[in-house]
Design a protein around this motif. Structure first.
Motif, PDB file in Angstrom:
ATOM      1  N   ASP B 170      85.803  23.887  50.336  1.00  0.00           N
ATOM      2  CA  ASP B 170      86.731  23.315  49.353  1.00  0.00           C
ATOM      3  C   ASP B 170      88.074  24.032  49.335  1.00  0.00           C
ATOM      4  O   ASP B 170      88.419  24.723  48.388  1.00  0.00           O
ATOM      5  CB  ASP B 170      86.104  23.342  47.947  1.00  0.00           C
ATOM      6  N   PRO B 171      88.869  23.869  50.410  1.00  0.00           N
ATOM      7  CA  PRO B 171      90.209  24.448  50.359  1.00  0.00           C
ATOM      8  C   PRO B 171      90.962  23.908  49.144  1.00  0.00           C
ATOM      9  O   PRO B 171      90.664  22.800  48.678  1.00  0.00           O
ATOM     10  CB  PRO B 171      90.852  23.972  51.670  1.00  0.00           C
ATOM     11  N   SER B 172      91.904  24.694  48.640  1.00  0.00           N
ATOM     12  CA  SER B 172      92.620  24.267  47.436  1.00  0.00           C
ATOM     13  C   SER B 172      93.316  22.921  47.625  1.00  0.00           C
ATOM     14  O   SER B 172      93.570  22.210  46.676  1.00  0.00           O
ATOM     15  CB  SER B 172      93.654  25.321  47.037  1.00  0.00           C
ATOM     16  N   SER B 173      93.582  22.586  48.881  1.00  0.00           N
ATOM     17  CA  SER B 173      94.242  21.312  49.176  1.00  0.00           C
ATOM     18  C   SER B 173      93.247  20.170  49.334  1.00  0.00           C
ATOM     19  O   SER B 173      93.574  19.131  49.894  1.00  0.00           O
ATOM     20  CB  SER B 173      95.042  21.459  50.476  1.00  0.00           C
ATOM     21  N   GLN B 174      92.042  20.331  48.830  1.00  0.00           N
ATOM     22  CA  GLN B 174      90.977  19.374  49.152  1.00  0.00           C
ATOM     23  C   GLN B 174      91.233  17.940  48.698  1.00  0.00           C
ATOM     24  O   GLN B 174      90.587  17.015  49.172  1.00  0.00           O
ATOM     25  CB  GLN B 174      89.620  19.863  48.620  1.00  0.00           C
ATOM     26  N   GLN B 175      92.165  17.762  47.777  1.00  0.00           N
ATOM     27  CA  GLN B 175      92.469  16.390  47.368  1.00  0.00           C
ATOM     28  C   GLN B 175      93.253  15.637  48.424  1.00  0.00           C
ATOM     29  O   GLN B 175      93.408  14.430  48.342  1.00  0.00           O
ATOM     30  CB  GLN B 175      93.283  16.405  46.070  1.00  0.00           C
ATOM     31  N   VAL B 183      88.320  20.977  60.356  1.00  0.00           N
ATOM     32  CA  VAL B 183      87.624  21.362  61.592  1.00  0.00           C
ATOM     33  C   VAL B 183      88.560  22.214  62.459  1.00  0.00           C
ATOM     34  O   VAL B 183      88.181  23.268  62.958  1.00  0.00           O
ATOM     35  CB  VAL B 183      87.147  20.111  62.356  1.00  0.00           C
ATOM     36  N   ALA B 184      89.802  21.782  62.589  1.00  0.00           N
ATOM     37  CA  ALA B 184      90.750  22.514  63.423  1.00  0.00           C
ATOM     38  C   ALA B 184      90.992  23.923  62.891  1.00  0.00           C
ATOM     39  O   ALA B 184      91.090  24.874  63.650  1.00  0.00           O
ATOM     40  CB  ALA B 184      92.075  21.757  63.513  1.00  0.00           C
ATOM     41  N   GLU B 185      91.065  24.042  61.575  1.00  0.00           N
ATOM     42  CA  GLU B 185      91.441  25.326  60.978  1.00  0.00           C
ATOM     43  C   GLU B 185      90.242  26.142  60.508  1.00  0.00           C
ATOM     44  O   GLU B 185      90.409  27.238  60.000  1.00  0.00           O
ATOM     45  CB  GLU B 185      92.380  25.063  59.787  1.00  0.00           C
ATOM     46  N   ASN B 186      89.048  25.631  60.623  1.00  0.00           N
ATOM     47  CA  ASN B 186      87.862  26.266  60.034  1.00  0.00           C
ATOM     48  C   ASN B 186      88.154  26.625  58.580  1.00  0.00           C
ATOM     49  O   ASN B 186      88.055  27.793  58.157  1.00  0.00           O
ATOM     50  CB  ASN B 186      87.442  27.510  60.824  1.00  0.00           C
ATOM     51  N   SER B 187      88.504  25.624  57.809  1.00  0.00           N
ATOM     52  CA  SER B 187      88.991  25.839  56.450  1.00  0.00           C
ATOM     53  C   SER B 187      87.949  26.508  55.570  1.00  0.00           C
ATOM     54  O   SER B 187      86.752  26.283  55.704  1.00  0.00           O
ATOM     55  CB  SER B 187      89.380  24.500  55.824  1.00  0.00           C
ATOM     56  N   GLY B 188      88.448  27.315  54.666  1.00  0.00           N
ATOM     57  CA  GLY B 188      87.580  27.977  53.699  1.00  0.00           C
ATOM     58  C   GLY B 188      87.807  27.385  52.331  1.00  0.00           C
ATOM     59  O   GLY B 188      87.810  26.172  52.162  1.00  0.00           O
ATOM     60  N   PHE B 197      82.198  28.830  55.627  1.00  0.00           N
ATOM     61  CA  PHE B 197      83.391  28.059  55.985  1.00  0.00           C
ATOM     62  C   PHE B 197      82.996  26.748  56.638  1.00  0.00           C
ATOM     63  O   PHE B 197      81.827  26.463  56.821  1.00  0.00           O
ATOM     64  CB  PHE B 197      84.266  28.889  56.928  1.00  0.00           C
ATOM     65  N   THR B 198      84.002  26.008  57.068  1.00  0.00           N
ATOM     66  CA  THR B 198      83.744  24.719  57.690  1.00  0.00           C
ATOM     67  C   THR B 198      82.769  24.834  58.863  1.00  0.00           C
ATOM     68  O   THR B 198      81.907  23.979  59.052  1.00  0.00           O
ATOM     69  CB  THR B 198      85.075  24.078  58.145  1.00  0.00           C
ATOM     70  N   SER B 199      82.876  25.937  59.632  1.00  0.00           N
ATOM     71  CA  SER B 199      82.042  26.028  60.841  1.00  0.00           C
ATOM     72  C   SER B 199      80.552  26.010  60.535  1.00  0.00           C
ATOM     73  O   SER B 199      79.761  25.635  61.388  1.00  0.00           O
ATOM     74  CB  SER B 199      82.410  27.261  61.666  1.00  0.00           C
ATOM     75  N   GLY B 200      80.181  26.399  59.333  1.00  0.00           N
ATOM     76  CA  GLY B 200      78.771  26.338  58.970  1.00  0.00           C
ATOM     77  C   GLY B 200      78.343  24.960  58.500  1.00  0.00           C
ATOM     78  O   GLY B 200      77.172  24.739  58.179  1.00  0.00           O
ATOM     79  N   LEU B 229      79.373  24.841  71.598  1.00  0.00           N
ATOM     80  CA  LEU B 229      80.762  24.392  71.739  1.00  0.00           C
ATOM     81  C   LEU B 229      81.347  23.979  70.394  1.00  0.00           C
ATOM     82  O   LEU B 229      82.550  24.097  70.179  1.00  0.00           O
ATOM     83  CB  LEU B 229      80.845  23.232  72.747  1.00  0.00           C
ATOM     84  N   VAL B 230      80.474  23.512  69.493  1.00  0.00           N
ATOM     85  CA  VAL B 230      80.966  23.174  68.161  1.00  0.00           C
ATOM     86  C   VAL B 230      81.496  24.442  67.489  1.00  0.00           C
ATOM     87  O   VAL B 230      82.574  24.452  66.893  1.00  0.00           O
ATOM     88  CB  VAL B 230      79.863  22.520  67.305  1.00  0.00           C
ATOM     89  N   GLY B 231      80.742  25.533  67.634  1.00  0.00           N
ATOM     90  CA  GLY B 231      81.167  26.807  67.057  1.00  0.00           C
ATOM     91  C   GLY B 231      82.491  27.288  67.629  1.00  0.00           C
ATOM     92  O   GLY B 231      83.303  27.889  66.933  1.00  0.00           O
ATOM     93  N   ALA B 232      82.700  27.018  68.921  1.00  0.00           N
ATOM     94  CA  ALA B 232      83.964  27.427  69.545  1.00  0.00           C
ATOM     95  C   ALA B 232      85.107  26.504  69.136  1.00  0.00           C
ATOM     96  O   ALA B 232      86.243  26.940  68.956  1.00  0.00           O
ATOM     97  CB  ALA B 232      83.823  27.437  71.069  1.00  0.00           C
ATOM     98  N   PHE B 233      84.797  25.221  68.987  1.00  0.00           N
ATOM     99  CA  PHE B 233      85.850  24.226  68.701  1.00  0.00           C
ATOM    100  C   PHE B 233      86.376  24.348  67.267  1.00  0.00           C
ATOM    101  O   PHE B 233      87.579  24.248  67.027  1.00  0.00           O
ATOM    102  CB  PHE B 233      85.305  22.814  68.949  1.00  0.00           C
ATOM    103  N   VAL B 234      85.447  24.551  66.317  1.00  0.00           N
ATOM    104  CA  VAL B 234      85.866  24.629  64.920  1.00  0.00           C
ATOM    105  C   VAL B 234      86.719  25.887  64.747  1.00  0.00           C
ATOM    106  O   VAL B 234      86.311  26.979  65.095  1.00  0.00           O
ATOM    107  CB  VAL B 234      84.650  24.663  63.967  1.00  0.00           C
ATOM    108  N   GLY B 235      87.918  25.699  64.259  1.00  0.00           N
ATOM    109  CA  GLY B 235      88.829  26.826  64.094  1.00  0.00           C
ATOM    110  C   GLY B 235      89.720  27.069  65.301  1.00  0.00           C
ATOM    111  O   GLY B 235      90.453  28.045  65.337  1.00  0.00           O
ATOM    112  N   SER B 236      89.678  26.187  66.296  1.00  0.00           N
ATOM    113  CA  SER B 236      90.492  26.399  67.496  1.00  0.00           C
ATOM    114  C   SER B 236      91.902  25.814  67.328  1.00  0.00           C
ATOM    115  O   SER B 236      92.684  25.788  68.269  1.00  0.00           O
ATOM    116  CB  SER B 236      89.804  25.823  68.732  1.00  0.00           C
ATOM    117  N   GLU B 237      92.206  25.359  66.131  1.00  0.00           N
ATOM    118  CA  GLU B 237      93.568  24.977  65.756  1.00  0.00           C
ATOM    119  C   GLU B 237      94.202  23.960  66.702  1.00  0.00           C
ATOM    120  O   GLU B 237      95.382  24.048  67.052  1.00  0.00           O
ATOM    121  CB  GLU B 237      94.454  26.233  65.624  1.00  0.00           C
ATOM    122  N   GLY B 238      93.401  23.013  67.127  1.00  0.00           N
ATOM    123  CA  GLY B 238      93.964  21.929  67.926  1.00  0.00           C
ATOM    124  C   GLY B 238      94.273  22.295  69.361  1.00  0.00           C
ATOM    125  O   GLY B 238      94.937  21.538  70.064  1.00  0.00           O
TER     126      GLY B 238
END
Lengths: 418, 522
Positions: B170-175, B183-188, B197-200, B229-238
């Motif tokens: 639930d990042p503060s920007s969740q709305q 997924v790109a940012e592995n948001s917290g 985080f998102t990766s989990g 590969l999902v673990g590597a992709f999540v947070g790879s910032e595009g």
């Protein structure tokens, strides 16, 4: 110069004995580095010599996967067994890859903490931390904290060419750079040598309660539905089937003494409403978090000298009852994390094993999961497709090629012959 | 389109220096690392005619300008072409055309990122996924939802709530932020202390790789065979491709939630209470601290009614089975009183809870009320270093004559110091940048990280070598080379000096050709 002469100055190296074979493939040497630096020097030399290396902790899961296609050196991590740090206020710990999980458990318990990883492979003295990471080991309580891939926050690696690298760190929240920790977790030692691991810890709960019930096969789905979706916070839901016996479902609730007791009673009462008589226990059943042989009762020794066909089978949560029914139809034995969608199946290592593996794989695929053969007697394993179809295998091959272009790390052990 | 939930238009009055400049200027490189001809965005445009409707292909300068920045408005680059994807096929066609012509592309979701991760490439294509908003399935029985990348984070929870479930990150920007961006940012977010985080929470992804291949990675069941590969992709910032569909985990709504607000005289006291709560074996869903300056800003903006005269407020959220939450609540109250809290309140229902969170979640934007400009930092330190780091930060603030407001996820040591300044004042911008950098150094000194949840993006690539060695960074680059051998996916982000794929490790060959260009394409 022989390989022994080349490697001897770098770390402790001895000639291999019969007990050092990896799934039937004999190495020439066993090397036991005592630091990341020694590991780096060793790997650099092996890489230059083109010597194939398999990393070994306690060797409890060394038969999982495929036998290596060639093997020169077993890299024994038991010299990398230090507890580097246990930061109690931060709930993190860093330890060498060779740290035994059992020893780590004792050390962390002094601070009231634990690494929530259930050691399924309790033989050979149990898993080491590095072995657990390399195989993404996870037992019943993965439902609570996730598998070890969700608990590793940093790794120190030695690449195939000896280059030392780290990823992640020692803070639980960190998105700087790629998460290589996840990439090497479950990679069966084919990408790099893990020398040090930093993990997230959890407090030891005050109390554990197990709510167990035996159910008729046709009620299994309803019972699982109740315990998996309960708001009483199940820390594990394990199911067990074996030939000729009604399936069992056991739910773990951990917490405070009063809280766990109250939650267990609430769950017991809910199950009673469903017409299921359940009991609350203070100890786990003997089959909890243990890999069993076909038909073996928990708490008893496996038949001497035998190796079953052992599989890890996954499915979407709603597919678990159907998967367990298929295991029953195939006269297999299964126990595992019904609450997470993972079960371990054992089948007799007979001539029907191949057909049964294929049948299980078809069921698992239909149910959104997969079936992987972990272990089997060599003559049976040879006839089986260990890993099954792997989507994105081309991408995985490219990752392997980047990390280990000359294929010195556990060649052939992993998916697609990587 | 470039709306931000937390960040007003006054955010960061900094000139786009350094990275942004070097992205937009330099010698044009007509060939790629392998010596093959590189095309232009015009080639991509021509390739897409027919497969993507014309109205989804933006080339008009005014329209392009809309996309010149994400939530970090300090960096602005106008892309050469924007593709508004309406289908996954549009994404695939675009990436494939970019791969064919070796033209850089950047993927963008809602554009709320705070590290410039979706900053466009001047000669490249911006692929916007925000129109892919189909929420395909919510499957309670499987605890899964299947969503398109443009689906808004909060929408997933809203769709799952009636069935007793929610999406935990639930990042503060969740709305407004999208799952693809998460997924790109592995948001917290505030609750990742307990729920991760998102990766989990991502099990499987359909993606288009930078080589234009459609690939499915992961399975909806855990532990798909092969590399994670999902673990590597999540947070790879595009930088590893564009996700076109995600299977995410849903989390059971807790039986009980109690949110506590405690007022303390100082952040030291609030920090001590945090440590004591953790030491007591309690894992709250969230532990947040705001200091006096942040409280002042929040009060001015949203009148959140926090305890008057507080030097710090501590927000603790406990959730789970009712039988445990009551016990934890009693323990937290006792700890807070022992550590000197002078006011202790509890919210029991959703409305009261929202009231407590209002101040916290509005904090960033609120700071705009007390300062014309500010820089948000996102450093992480081990929780036990918090008191020392906060004290040192106070000293830095005094030395440099700039106020620093503190809002942070105390439970996991993730700091969001806000460096306040007035860009119209001579030299203030430079001093603010300096303070901001010193704070990151402080985090690294204490064994922490330069980013806990905002990502590296364009903003922090230059700090990566302070945290990682060349070998560490080279090792990460190996993953990038496996996915993106031509270096066309979001080039210039995360890594300051990307190694060329195929090049021998540790032999550097100067600037990456794809990061040094700037020719007008149209």
């Amino acid at each position: 110069m022989t390989l022994l002469q080349t490697l001897s100055p770098l770390c402790e190296v001895v000639e291999a004995g019969p007990g050092d074979a990896v799934d039937g493939v004999a190495p020439a040497l066993v090397a036991r580095p005592r630091s990341t630096e020694e590991t780096s020097a060793l790997m650099r030399a092996c890489h230059e010599a083109g010597a194939a290396v398999v990393v070994r902790g306690h060797g409890s899961k060394l038969r999982w996967g495929r036998p290596p296609e060639r093997l020169d050196v077993v890299l024994d991590t038991t010299g990398l067994d230090a507890l580097v740090e246990h930061s109690r206020g931060d709930l993190i710990a860093t330890a060498g890859a060779g740290m035994p999980l059992a020893r780590l458990r004792e050390l962390l318990a002094e601070g009231g903490h634990q690494l929530v990883v259930d050691d399924l492979a309790a033989d050979a003295g149990g898993s080491t931390l590095g072995g657990a990471v390399a195989t993404n080991l996870a037992g019943p309580r993965r439902m609570w904290t996730g598998a070890i891939r969700d608990l590793v926050i940093g790794v120190r690696l030695v690449r195939a060419d000896g280059t030392v690298a780290k990823a992640g760190g020692k803070v639980v929240k960190n998105v700087a750079g790629y998460d290589l920790s996840k990439l090497v977790t479950g990679s069966f030692g084919t990408l790099a040598v893990i020398t040090e691991v930093t993990v997230r810890l959890h407090p030891l709960p005050e109390a554990d309660r197990w709510v167990g019930t035996s159910v008729e096969p046709d009620r299994l789905a309803a019972v699982l539905e109740e315990v998996v979706h309960t708001q009483q916070v199940a820390h594990a839901v394990e199911a067990r089937v074996r030939p000729g016996v009604s399936p069992a479902v056991v739910t773990l609730l951990s917490g405070t003494e009063a809280g766990a007791t109250a939650r267990a009673e609430t769950l017991r009462a809910r199950l009673a409403d469903l017409g299921c008589e359940a009991q609350v226990h203070d100890v786990a059943p003997p089959w909890w978090g243990v890999l069993l042989h076909p038909g073996q009762r928990g708490g008893t020794e496996p038949p001497a000298g035998s190796r079953p066909v052992l599989l890890k089978v996954t499915a979407r949560l709603s597919g678990i009852p159907e998967l367990l029914a298929e295991v029953t139809r195939l006269e297999g034995t299964a126990n595992g994390s019904a609450g997470a969608g993972v079960v371990y199946v054992s089948l007799p290592p007979d001539e029907q094993a191949g057909g049964k593996v294929e049948a299980l794989r078809r069921a698992a695929t239909r149910l959104g999961g997969s079936a992987v053969v972990l272990d089997a007697p060599p003559e049976v394993k040879d006839t089986l497709d260990t890993w099954g179809p792997v989507p994105a295998i081309d991408l995985m091959r490219r990752v392997k090629t980047e990390f280990d272009p000359t294929r010195v790390l556990a060649p052939g052990r992993f998916v697609g012959g990587l | 389109m470039a709306t931000e939930p937390e960040v007003g238009s006054e955010v960061r009055g900094l000139a786009p220096e350094g990275e942004a400049e070097s992205t937009a200027q330099g010698d044009p490189a007509a060939t790629d690392p392998a010596g093959r001809d590189r095309g232009t965005a015009r080639d991509v445009l021509e390739a897409l005619r027919g497969s993507v409707p014309d109205h989804l292909l933006l080339t008009d300068p005014t329209q392009l300008a809309t996309y010149e920045c994400d939530g970090l408005a300090a960096y602005r680059v106008t892309p050469a072409l924007v593709v508004l994807a309406d289908t996954a096929e549009h994404v695939t066609a675009t990436v494939r055309a970019c791969a064919e012509h070796r033209v850089p592309f950047v993927a963008r979701g809602s554009g709320t990122g705070l590290s410039g991760g979706a900053l466009p490439h001047a000669e490249g294509v911006l692929v916007v996924t925000s129109r892919l908003r189909t929420l395909h399935e919510v499957r309670r029985a499987d605890q899964r939802a299947v969503v398109d990348p443009g689906v808004i984070n909060l929408q997933v929870s809203k769709a799952a709530n009636p069935q007793g479930y929610y999406f935990a990150p639930d990042p503060s920007s969740q709305q407004i932020c999208s799952i693809g961006g998460n997924v790109a940012e592995n948001s917290g977010g505030a609750h990742c202390l307990k729920y991760g985080f998102t990766s989990g929470h991502v099990l499987a992804l359909d993606l288009v790789t930078p080589t234009g291949e459609q690939v499915s990675i992961g399975t909806e069941a855990p532990d798909a065979p092969g590399y994670d590969l999902v673990g590597a992709f999540v947070g790879s910032e595009g930088t590893l491709g564009v996700a076109t569909r995600a299977v995410v985990r849903l989390t059971r709504l807790p039986e009980e939630v109690r949110t506590v607000l405690a007022g303390f005289a100082s952040t030291d006291q609030a920090g001590a209470a945090t440590s004591a709560i953790i030491a007591a074996g309690i894992v709250p869903a969230a532990i947040e601290i705001m200091d006096a300056l942040a409280i002042e800003a929040a009060e001015k903006a949203v009148s959140c009614g926090y305890p008057a005269g507080a030097g710090a407020v501590l927000v603790v959220e406990l959730d789970g089975a009712a039988a445990e939450v009551g016990h934890e609540y009693a323990a937290v109250e006792q700890i807070c009183r022992q550590e000197g809290c002078f006011e202790f309140r509890m919210a029991t229902d959703a409305a009261e809870r929202a009231e407590i969170w209002k101040g916290r979640k509005s904090a960033f934007a609120a700071v705009g009320r007390i300062s014309p400009d500010y820089i948000v930092q996102d450093g992480v330190v081990p929780r036990t270093s918090l008191p020392a780091v906060l004290r040192r930060m106070g000293e830095i603030s005094a030395e440099k004559g700039l106020r620093v407001a503190n809002v942070f996820h105390a439970g996991d040591g993730n700091l969001h110091p806000l460096v306040l300044f007035d860009a119209s004042e001579e030299g203030a911008t430079e001093r603010a940048e300096e303070v901001s950098g010193l704070i990151l150094d402080l985090c690294i000194e204490h064994g922490g990280s330069i980013t806990g949840e905002h990502g590296v993006g364009s903003d922090k690539a230059r700090y990566m070598p302070r945290m990682f060695t060349d070998d560490d960074l080279d090792t990460m680059q190996m993953v990038r080379c496996a996915f993106d051998p031509d270096g066309i996916a979001n080039p210039g982000k995360i890594y300051p000096t990307p190694r060329l794929c195929g090049e021998r490790p540790r032999i550097r060959q100067g600037a990456h050709p794809l990061t040094g260009d700037g020719v007008e394409v149209f």
